[in-house]
Design an enzyme around this catalytic site. Structure first.
Site, PDB file in Angstrom:
ATOM      1  N   ALA A  66      -7.018  -4.273  -5.097  1.00  0.00           N
ATOM      2  CA  ALA A  66      -7.896  -5.231  -5.764  1.00  0.00           C
ATOM      3  C   ALA A  66      -9.023  -5.596  -4.807  1.00  0.00           C
ATOM      4  O   ALA A  66      -8.852  -5.535  -3.581  1.00  0.00           O
ATOM      5  CB  ALA A  66      -7.097  -6.477  -6.126  1.00  0.00           C
ATOM      6  N   GLY A 111      -3.211  -2.619  -5.620  1.00  0.00           N
ATOM      7  CA  GLY A 111      -3.462  -2.239  -7.016  1.00  0.00           C
ATOM      8  C   GLY A 111      -3.698  -0.736  -7.181  1.00  0.00           C
ATOM      9  O   GLY A 111      -3.457  -0.194  -8.268  1.00  0.00           O
ATOM     10  N   GLU A 114      -0.388   0.724  -7.427  1.00  0.00           N
ATOM     11  CA  GLU A 114       0.201   0.279  -8.701  1.00  0.00           C
ATOM     12  C   GLU A 114      -0.348   1.078  -9.876  1.00  0.00           C
ATOM     13  O   GLU A 114       0.382   1.392 -10.822  1.00  0.00           O
ATOM     14  CB  GLU A 114      -0.030  -1.224  -8.877  1.00  0.00           C
ATOM     15  N   GLU A 134      -0.108  -6.334   0.103  1.00  0.00           N
ATOM     16  CA  GLU A 134      -0.412  -7.699  -0.363  1.00  0.00           C
ATOM     17  C   GLU A 134       0.201  -8.774   0.529  1.00  0.00           C
ATOM     18  O   GLU A 134      -0.396  -9.824   0.753  1.00  0.00           O
ATOM     19  CB  GLU A 134       0.072  -7.887  -1.813  1.00  0.00           C
TER      20      GLU A 134
HETATM   21  N1  CO8 Z   1     -11.532  -5.013  -1.443  1.00  0.00           N
HETATM   22  C1  CO8 Z   1     -12.835  -5.138  -1.139  1.00  0.00           C
HETATM   23  N2  CO8 Z   1     -13.454  -4.350  -0.226  1.00  0.00           N
HETATM   24  C2  CO8 Z   1     -12.704  -3.401   0.383  1.00  0.00           C
HETATM   25  C3  CO8 Z   1     -11.337  -3.239   0.110  1.00  0.00           C
HETATM   26  C4  CO8 Z   1     -10.737  -4.084  -0.871  1.00  0.00           C
HETATM   27  N3  CO8 Z   1      -9.447  -3.965  -1.233  1.00  0.00           N
HETATM   28  N4  CO8 Z   1     -10.859  -2.231   0.877  1.00  0.00           N
HETATM   29  C5  CO8 Z   1     -11.908  -1.795   1.609  1.00  0.00           C
HETATM   30  N5  CO8 Z   1     -13.020  -2.490   1.322  1.00  0.00           N
HETATM   31  C6  CO8 Z   1     -14.371  -2.348   1.891  1.00  0.00           C
HETATM   32  C7  CO8 Z   1     -14.426  -2.904   3.300  1.00  0.00           C
HETATM   33  O1  CO8 Z   1     -14.620  -4.306   3.285  1.00  0.00           O
HETATM   34  C8  CO8 Z   1     -15.621  -2.146   3.847  1.00  0.00           C
HETATM   35  O2  CO8 Z   1     -16.802  -2.737   3.357  1.00  0.00           O
HETATM   36  P1  CO8 Z   1     -18.081  -2.949   4.341  1.00  0.00           P
HETATM   37  O3  CO8 Z   1     -18.492  -1.555   4.714  1.00  0.00           O
HETATM   38  O4  CO8 Z   1     -19.071  -3.643   3.458  1.00  0.00           O
HETATM   39  O5  CO8 Z   1     -17.597  -3.741   5.493  1.00  0.00           O
HETATM   40  C9  CO8 Z   1     -15.501  -0.776   3.205  1.00  0.00           C
HETATM   41  O6  CO8 Z   1     -14.665  -0.956   2.056  1.00  0.00           O
HETATM   42  C10 CO8 Z   1     -14.845   0.263   4.091  1.00  0.00           C
HETATM   43  O7  CO8 Z   1     -13.616  -0.282   4.537  1.00  0.00           O
HETATM   44  P2  CO8 Z   1     -13.205  -0.337   6.094  1.00  0.00           P
HETATM   45  O8  CO8 Z   1     -14.412  -0.412   6.969  1.00  0.00           O
HETATM   46  O9  CO8 Z   1     -12.160  -1.390   6.232  1.00  0.00           O
HETATM   47  O10 CO8 Z   1     -12.563   1.140   6.252  1.00  0.00           O
HETATM   48  P3  CO8 Z   1     -11.406   1.562   7.268  1.00  0.00           P
HETATM   49  O11 CO8 Z   1     -11.317   3.045   7.165  1.00  0.00           O
HETATM   50  O12 CO8 Z   1     -11.579   0.958   8.593  1.00  0.00           O
HETATM   51  O13 CO8 Z   1     -10.061   0.926   6.636  1.00  0.00           O
HETATM   52  C11 CO8 Z   1      -8.525   0.394   4.857  1.00  0.00           C
HETATM   53  C12 CO8 Z   1      -9.630   1.338   5.390  1.00  0.00           C
HETATM   54  C13 CO8 Z   1      -7.270   0.545   5.736  1.00  0.00           C
HETATM   55  C14 CO8 Z   1      -8.226   0.828   3.437  1.00  0.00           C
HETATM   56  C15 CO8 Z   1      -9.036  -1.071   4.904  1.00  0.00           C
HETATM   57  O14 CO8 Z   1     -10.312  -1.132   4.278  1.00  0.00           O
HETATM   58  C16 CO8 Z   1      -8.133  -2.040   4.206  1.00  0.00           C
HETATM   59  O15 CO8 Z   1      -7.109  -2.430   4.764  1.00  0.00           O
HETATM   60  N6  CO8 Z   1      -8.492  -2.463   2.990  1.00  0.00           N
HETATM   61  C17 CO8 Z   1      -7.752  -3.465   2.246  1.00  0.00           C
HETATM   62  C18 CO8 Z   1      -6.511  -2.860   1.611  1.00  0.00           C
HETATM   63  C19 CO8 Z   1      -5.699  -3.921   0.906  1.00  0.00           C
HETATM   64  O16 CO8 Z   1      -5.227  -4.874   1.493  1.00  0.00           O
HETATM   65  N7  CO8 Z   1      -5.490  -3.711  -0.399  1.00  0.00           N
HETATM   66  C20 CO8 Z   1      -4.687  -4.615  -1.222  1.00  0.00           C
HETATM   67  C21 CO8 Z   1      -5.574  -5.589  -1.904  1.00  0.00           C
HETATM   68  S1  CO8 Z   1      -4.654  -6.810  -2.788  1.00  0.00           S
HETATM   69  C22 CO8 Z   1      -4.184  -6.040  -4.209  1.00  0.00           C
HETATM   70  O17 CO8 Z   1      -4.432  -4.889  -4.431  1.00  0.00           O
HETATM   71  C23 CO8 Z   1      -3.419  -6.886  -5.181  1.00  0.00           C
HETATM   72  C24 CO8 Z   1      -3.323  -6.229  -6.552  1.00  0.00           C
HETATM   73  C25 CO8 Z   1      -2.727  -7.178  -7.560  1.00  0.00           C
HETATM   74  C26 CO8 Z   1      -3.598  -8.368  -7.802  1.00  0.00           C
HETATM   75  C27 CO8 Z   1      -2.991  -9.247  -8.866  1.00  0.00           C
HETATM   76  C28 CO8 Z   1      -3.654 -10.603  -8.919  1.00  0.00           C
HETATM   77  C29 CO8 Z   1      -2.804 -11.579  -9.708  1.00  0.00           C
END
Ligand code: CO8
Length: 264
Positions: A66, A111, A114, A134
């Site tokens: 998400a 997500g 999922e 999460e």
């Molecule tokens: N949301 C928003 N932006 C994201 C996300 C995300 N999930 N993942 C990556 N990005 C963005 C980064 O902020 C970055 O943006 P910018 O260049 O503007 O800084 C760009 O994508 C590239 O990412 P990174 O520089 O971080 O790339 P890396 O190769 O260093 O790392 C990762 C890649 C490991 C994937 C890292 O980006 C990361 O950990 N991302 C988050 C992953 C995460 O925690 N996902 C779970 C989110 S919560 C969820 O999915 C809940 C679902 C259910 C919700 C239900 C609600 C009730």
């Protein structure tokens, strides 16, 4: 169909939806989830589409979960609405009458995992990474991960993934039964399309029946599931597909299935 956050194309009865926010690693915002629901409705209404493939734009990510920028600003009520929107989309995916294959070409986190879990099966590239991170954000999976993951890989392994939030490799995901096949990144779509094409040439009525009975059977006892199977079997037997399949066998030729779900 044109979307802002998705690419949608169909070729020879195979539809492909590509999550298309590569700058955010294809993270799911509310707009994208709405578009996904719309695309799935269109697919459900199109008799010519026989298989759906989901993948992510770019070579780094399927879906990185998400959109955390949206989540960070959400109240509990907005979170509930977002969760409902996501669950609506993944439930549509799971209930789609045609087979759905996830082509996971990089990160499938939160997500993203999922969504892949709601598909019928997953093929992954060697660089794919799966995880439900999460817990690291102080939340829990909200698009069905706490329910579908334990059903697929077992409760203890699912708890370990959800409690630690750790990512696992494509090879580990295959070992625990989350992924069916792992291939080199540049071979992923060819491999997925080969399987999609093979499935698309089977009978639509029997594919639908098999998917429905397997999905529904997972939630009931064996006796009830087997009773559902007999009913679905009988319905298949009454379809032009069964006539064609059995006749083709006896005539020693390849079956050509034409029946649509409407029976014409
Ligand atoms: N949301 C928003 N932006 C994201 C996300 C995300 N999930 N993942 C990556 N990005 C963005 C980064 O902020 C970055 O943006 P910018 O260049 O503007 O800084 C760009 O994508 C590239 O990412 P990174 O520089 O971080 O790339 P890396 O190769 O260093 O790392 C990762 C890649 C490991 C994937 C890292 O980006 C990361 O950990 N991302 C988050 C992953 C995460 O925690 N996902 C779970 C989110 S919560 C969820 O999915 C809940 C679902 C259910 C919700 C239900 C609600 C009730």
């Amino acid at each position: 169909m044109e979307f802002k956050n998705l690419l949608f194309q169909t070729e020879a009865g195979i539809a492909t939806i590509t999550f298309n926010r590569p700058k955010a690693l294809n993270a799911l915002n509310a707009e994208l989830l709405g578009e996904l629901s719309q695309a799935l409705d269109a697919i459900a209404g199109d008799e010519d589409i026989r298989v759906l493939v989901l993948t992510g734009a770019g070579d780094k990510s399927f879906v990185a979960g998400a959109d955390i920028t949206e989540l960070a600003k959400s109240s509990a009520l907005q979170g509930k609405q977002f969760g409902a929107k996501g669950q609506q989309a993944v439930n549509k995916l799971q209930c789609l009458s045609i087979p759905v294959i996830a082509a996971v070409n990089g990160f499938a986190l939160g997500g993203g995992s999922e969504i892949a879990l709601a598909c019928d099966f997953i093929y992954a590239s060697e660089n794919a990474r799966f995880g439900l991170p999460e817990i690291t954000l102080g939340i829990i999976p909200g698009f069905g991960g706490t329910q579908r993951l334990p059903r697929l890989i077992g409760m203890n392994k699912a708890k370990e993934m959800i409690f630690t939030g750790k990512m696992i490799s494509a090879a580990e995901a295959k070992e625990i039964g989350m992924v069916n096949k792992v291939v080199a990144a540049d071979a992923l779509m060819t491999e997925v399309m080969t399987t999609a094409k093979a499935i698309s040439q089977k009978g639509k009525v029997s594919l639908r029946a098999a998917k429905q009975v397997i999905n529904a059977g997972m939630g009931v006892d064996l006796k009830t599931g087997c009773a559902m199977e007999i009913d679905a079997f009988a319905l298949c037997l009454a379809s032009p597909d069964a006539k064609e399949g059995t006749t083709a066998f006896l005539e020693k030729r390849k079956a050509v299935f034409k029946a649509s779900l409407a029976g014409d």
